[in-house]
Design an enzyme around this catalytic site. Structure first.
Site, PDB file in Angstrom:
ATOM      1  CB  VAL A  98      -1.008  -0.083   1.130  1.00 23.03           C
ATOM      2  CG1 VAL A  98      -1.834  -1.245   1.258  1.00 23.03           C
ATOM      3  CG2 VAL A  98      -0.343   0.192   2.676  1.00 23.03           C
ATOM      4  CG  HIS A 104      -3.847  -6.116   0.305  1.00 27.99           C
ATOM      5  ND1 HIS A 104      -2.907  -6.957   0.769  1.00 27.99           N
ATOM      6  CD2 HIS A 104      -4.807  -6.932  -0.342  1.00 27.99           C
ATOM      7  CE1 HIS A 104      -3.134  -7.936   0.638  1.00 27.99           C
ATOM      8  NE2 HIS A 104      -4.314  -7.982   0.050  1.00 27.99           N
ATOM      9  CB  CYS A 117     -15.513   9.713   4.923  1.00 24.40           C
ATOM     10  SG  CYS A 117     -16.608  10.396   6.384  1.00 24.40           S
TER      11      CYS A 117
HETATM   12  N1  APR Z   1      13.441  -9.089  -0.872  1.00 26.36           N
HETATM   13  C1  APR Z   1      12.287 -10.357  -1.075  1.00 26.36           C
HETATM   14  N2  APR Z   1      11.755 -10.740   0.025  1.00 26.36           N
HETATM   15  C2  APR Z   1      11.921 -10.458   1.228  1.00 26.36           C
HETATM   16  C3  APR Z   1      12.961  -9.404   1.678  1.00 26.36           C
HETATM   17  C4  APR Z   1      13.727  -9.045   0.499  1.00 26.36           C
HETATM   18  N3  APR Z   1      14.751  -8.005   0.797  1.00 26.36           N
HETATM   19  N4  APR Z   1      12.955  -9.335   2.852  1.00 26.36           N
HETATM   20  C5  APR Z   1      12.014 -10.118   3.366  1.00 26.36           C
HETATM   21  N5  APR Z   1      11.395 -10.628   2.614  1.00 26.36           N
HETATM   22  C6  APR Z   1      10.240 -11.765   2.500  1.00 26.36           C
HETATM   23  C7  APR Z   1      10.082 -12.515   3.784  1.00 26.36           C
HETATM   24  O1  APR Z   1      10.767 -13.720   3.639  1.00 26.36           O
HETATM   25  C8  APR Z   1       8.482 -12.730   3.819  1.00 26.36           C
HETATM   26  O2  APR Z   1       8.475 -14.122   2.846  1.00 26.36           O
HETATM   27  O3  APR Z   1       9.024 -10.940   2.278  1.00 26.36           O
HETATM   28  C9  APR Z   1       8.002 -11.700   3.098  1.00 26.36           C
HETATM   29  C10 APR Z   1       7.064 -10.676   3.789  1.00 26.36           C
HETATM   30  O4  APR Z   1       6.153 -11.105   4.201  1.00 26.36           O
HETATM   31  P1  APR Z   1       4.814 -10.303   4.981  1.00 26.36           P
HETATM   32  O5  APR Z   1       5.619  -9.764   5.897  1.00 26.36           O
HETATM   33  O6  APR Z   1       3.997 -11.392   5.289  1.00 26.36           O
HETATM   34  O7  APR Z   1       4.388  -9.556   3.969  1.00 26.36           O
HETATM   35  P2  APR Z   1       3.217  -9.923   2.672  1.00 26.36           P
HETATM   36  O8  APR Z   1       3.359 -11.109   2.205  1.00 26.36           O
HETATM   37  O9  APR Z   1       3.223  -8.610   1.787  1.00 26.36           O
HETATM   38  O10 APR Z   1       1.774  -9.834   3.598  1.00 26.36           O
HETATM   39  C11 APR Z   1       0.606  -9.896   2.815  1.00 26.36           C
HETATM   40  O11 APR Z   1      -0.467  -9.127   4.883  1.00 26.36           O
HETATM   41  O12 APR Z   1      -0.473  -7.704   6.631  1.00 26.36           O
HETATM   42  C12 APR Z   1      -0.986  -8.197   5.279  1.00 26.36           C
HETATM   43  O13 APR Z   1      -2.088  -6.454   3.900  1.00 26.36           O
HETATM   44  C13 APR Z   1      -0.982  -6.826   4.559  1.00 26.36           C
HETATM   45  O14 APR Z   1      -0.309  -6.939   2.171  1.00 26.36           O
HETATM   46  C14 APR Z   1      -0.293  -7.307   3.314  1.00 26.36           C
HETATM   47  C15 APR Z   1      -0.469  -8.945   3.195  1.00 26.36           C
END
Ligand code: APR
Length: 232
Positions: free
Chosen positions: A92, A108, A116
């Site tokens: 986002v 998302h 609002c």
């Molecule tokens: N490059 C690539 N991947 C990476 C890096 C990097 N430098 N650093 C971390 N990661 C990976 C981690 O290993 C993990 O698998 O990015 C992933 C992040 O995972 P999450 O924190 O779960 O994020 P995301 O998958 O985007 O979450 C999905 O969940 O909280 C909600 O709406 C929110 O859009 C989000 C959704």
């Protein structure tokens, strides 16, 4: 122009190298709250000021951040594939747009927009702090929320439809920096695989998607996207 049709799904991992903490990894906690405890309609109902404080904190980190080589590499991929390319992001933060990506859908929502709860007005709001939280609507004075999708909420219909269409019809589906845990976004690579696309995962860590990925690039997004560009 390359005739390969590609779809790319990104998650918080691609922005991690810009200094924005992922949700589930180290640094994902804010004042000991997990994202799942704040990014919900129930949390907002209970304490909108607290949820807004968290979003203002995330906004201030994003405002200071710059798109990194991962974001920029995906702009190059878009230039390479032209109309045959779609970027689908769960992020986002707007960093893909700042990098120059044009053909993208946001599954998302966007942290720089508010909605609002009284009159339904949707508008840009780029403040990174406010004395007066939760903010009130500039149209009617009602309570506004970030225009993002919270746990348990439906995704924007058009964006999801477009994403599913691309997952169903691409030759290559690339998942970059997502834990592949949050549905329905997490379903997209499975749809692609079932329809015969090659699935590529770029992530330094193993995820549930690793089991079905055809190509795994165990690298951070900046290096991984570069490697992918060399392969195509
Ligand atoms: N490059 C690539 N991947 C990476 C890096 C990097 N430098 N650093 C971390 N990661 C990976 C981690 O290993 C993990 O698998 O990015 C992933 C992040 O995972 P999450 O924190 O779960 O994020 P995301 O998958 O985007 O979450 C999905 O969940 O909280 C909600 O709406 C929110 O859009 C989000 C959704």
């Amino acid at each position: 122009m390359n005739s390969l049709k590609g779809a790319v799904l990104t998650g918080a991992g691609i922005s991690a190298e810009s200094g924005i903490p992922t949700f589930r990894g180290d640094g994902g906690l804010w004042r000991n709250f997990r994202a799942e405890e704040l990014a919900t309609p129930t949390a907002f109902k209970k304490n909108p000021a607290l949820v807004w404080e968290w979003y203002m904190w995330r906004r201030s980190l994003i405002a200071k951040a710059k798109p990194n080589e991962g974001h920029l590499g995906l702009v190059e991929l878009e230039e390479k594939l032209g109309d045959n390319f779609l970027l689908i992001t769960q992020n986002v933060d707007g960093l893909h747009q700042r990098a120059g990506s044009k053909r993208l859908v946001e599954l998302h929502g966007n942290i720089w927009r508010v909605r609002c709860l009284s009159c339904g007005a949707v508008y840009q709001d780029e403040r990174v702090q406010s004395e007066d939280l939760p903010p009130s609507c500039r149209e009617c004075g009602g309570l506004v929320r970030p225009d993002v999708v919270w746990f348990g909420e439906a995704l924007p219909e058009e964006a999801l439809k477009t994403a599913i269409l691309w997952a169903s019809s691409c030759d290559i589906f690339v998942s970059v920096g997502t834990s592949a845990l949050v549905y329905p976004a997490a379903q997209l690579p499975y749809i692609a695989k079932e329809k015969g696309a090659k699935v590529v995962e770029i992530n330094p860590e193993e995820t549930p998607l690793s089991k079905i990925a055809d190509i795994i690039i165990r690298e951070p997004a900046s290096k991984g996207v570069r490697k992918l560009l060399q392969m195509l």
